[in-house]
Design an enzyme around this catalytic site. Structure first.
Site, short mmCIF file in Angstrom:
data_model
loop_
_atom_site.label_atom_id
_atom_site.label_comp_id
_atom_site.label_asym_id
_atom_site.label_seq_id
_atom_site.Cartn_x
_atom_site.Cartn_y
_atom_site.Cartn_z
N GLU A 18 95.48 88.89 46.90
CA GLU A 18 94.05 89.37 46.20
C GLU A 18 93.33 89.99 47.21
O GLU A 18 91.94 90.06 47.04
CB GLU A 18 93.42 88.00 45.90
N SER A 146 93.71 85.08 40.20
CA SER A 146 93.45 86.41 39.70
C SER A 146 94.67 86.67 38.66
O SER A 146 94.97 87.57 38.46
CB SER A 146 93.46 87.38 40.65
N TYR A 216 89.01 92.46 36.48
CA TYR A 216 88.38 93.16 37.46
C TYR A 216 87.91 94.66 37.47
O TYR A 216 87.27 95.34 38.22
CB TYR A 216 89.45 93.33 38.80
N ARG A 255 83.93 77.47 40.81
CA ARG A 255 84.02 77.81 39.34
C ARG A 255 85.32 77.30 38.60
O ARG A 255 86.34 76.99 39.29
CB ARG A 255 84.07 79.34 39.15
N ASP A 257 87.54 76.68 35.40
CA ASP A 257 88.29 77.40 34.37
C ASP A 257 88.73 76.42 33.14
O ASP A 257 89.44 75.43 33.66
CB ASP A 257 89.17 78.34 34.42
N GLU A 270 92.01 75.17 36.31
CA GLU A 270 91.92 75.31 37.50
C GLU A 270 90.40 75.39 38.21
O GLU A 270 89.55 75.40 37.31
CB GLU A 270 92.82 76.45 38.05
N ASN A 272 88.26 77.13 41.44
CA ASN A 272 88.25 78.06 42.25
C ASN A 272 86.95 77.90 43.22
O ASN A 272 85.95 77.91 43.02
CB ASN A 272 87.80 79.57 41.79
N GLY A 276 85.34 85.08 42.71
CA GLY A 276 85.07 86.56 42.87
C GLY A 276 83.47 86.93 42.78
O GLY A 276 82.82 86.04 42.33
#
Length: 319
Positions: A18, A146, A216, A255, A257, A270, A272, A276
């Site tokens: 990433e 990602s 992205y 974060r 999800d 998941e 994070n 990002g």
């Protein structure tokens, strides 16, 4: 607005798959911190030794690294040894959250909803996995983000190729029950009992394909923030986000999800710990919905930077 943070390093780049996204995140964070009066400097951990942070007098760092060697506890451990305060979660929580299998085990133990799963290895009976979990399945490397190496498997005959794709990134591979529905994400700020969820975001990607390109670079993906949900559903999703974050022991920011199924039941996918921070990223979007600018968000995250090993423990052997 800037506080007295001293010389701040924005760790970005790194050596993970990433790297490209991290370069964008770090550049945005550094520019935002500078605009707020912070003495911020970019520091590419893929090109420079962390020892230079001490040698050059950095007083704290903002971790804008994604993936291995940045989001997985390795950099956090090195910073603890050097005594340099850093943003986000500590060694254990970073390592746990980076491993999707271990995260799911923690969530299951805490009674949090997450799709059924199996761990795939080279000698796994893939047909038996397909029968047990049902189809379709999502197959992914447990230590990548990602959407790298992620495949949707619609027929048992596709499972071998999906495993081999994910195994390019990880020795063990995660096969997960596919939850059809709406894709949601929730940013969490703060630590411990002070952790709070930002507004829920719904991600609407073309044909439901929220892949690396659509995350992205593409402008085809739509984001709805706050998500158009019944108040009780939005409240439940936000509550589960904080509980999932706390169960793993996260700090600073992160974060969660989700997938929301047809019965409006949320399923955790998941977590994070270094999300990002690009122009397409979701945490800044959620912060804006609460009236917080990108620069204010970066400063708020930086303000919570700390070493997680307490000084008493750090110096216990000296007495």
């Amino acid at each position: 607005m800037s506080g007295d943070f001293g010389k701040v390093g924005v760790l970005y780049g790194g050596r993970s798959a990433e790297r490209e996204v991290s370069l964008m995140s770090g550049a945005g964070v550094c520019e935002a911190l500078r605009s707020a009066g912070v003495d911020a400097h970019l520091f590419d951990t893929g090109r420079r030794s962390l020892l230079e942070l001490q040698q050059e007098g950095f007083e704290r760092v903002f971790i804008a690294l994604h993936g291995r060697y940045g989001e997985d506890g390795t950099v956090q451990g090195a910073l603890e040894l050097m005594g340099i305060p850093y943003t986000g979660s500590g060694v254990m929580a970073s390592s746990l959250a980076m491993d999707k299998v271990m995260t799911k085990r923690v969530w299951q133990q805490a009674g949090l909803p997450t799709p059924a799963y199996a761990v795939l290895r080279a000698d796994t009976d893939l047909d038996a996995v397909a029968r047990t979990l049902g189809l379709p399945l999502i197959v992914k490397p447990p230590h990548e983000g990602s959407t790298l190496g992620v495949t949707r498997v619609n027929a048992a005959g596709e499972l071998r190729a999906a495993y081999e794709q994910a195994a390019r990134f990880d020795t063990d591979v995660l096969a997960e029950q596919f939850i059809a529905g709406r894709e949601l994400t929730v940013a969490v700020l703060g630590s411990g009992r002070q952790a709070r969820a930002l507004p829920v975001i719904e991600i609407i990607a073309p044909a439901g394909n929220y892949d690396y390109e659509h995350k992205y670079f593409s402008d085809d993906t739509r984001y709805v923030c706050p998500a158009e949900l019944p108040a009780e559903v939005a409240g439940l999703v936000m509550e589960l986000s904080v509980r999932a974050y706390q169960a793993v022991g996260c700090e600073g920011w992160g974060r969660a999800d989700f997938m929301l199924d047809a019965q409006n039941r949320p399923w955790l996918l998941e977590l994070n710990t270094s999300p990002g921070m690009t122009g397409h990223s979701l945490v800044p979007m959620a912060a804006r919905a609460q009236g917080m600018s990108y620069a204010e968000l970066c400063v708020a995250i930086l303000a919570e930077a700390s070493c997680k090993v307490r000084e008493a423990a750090r110096h216990s052997n000296e007495t």
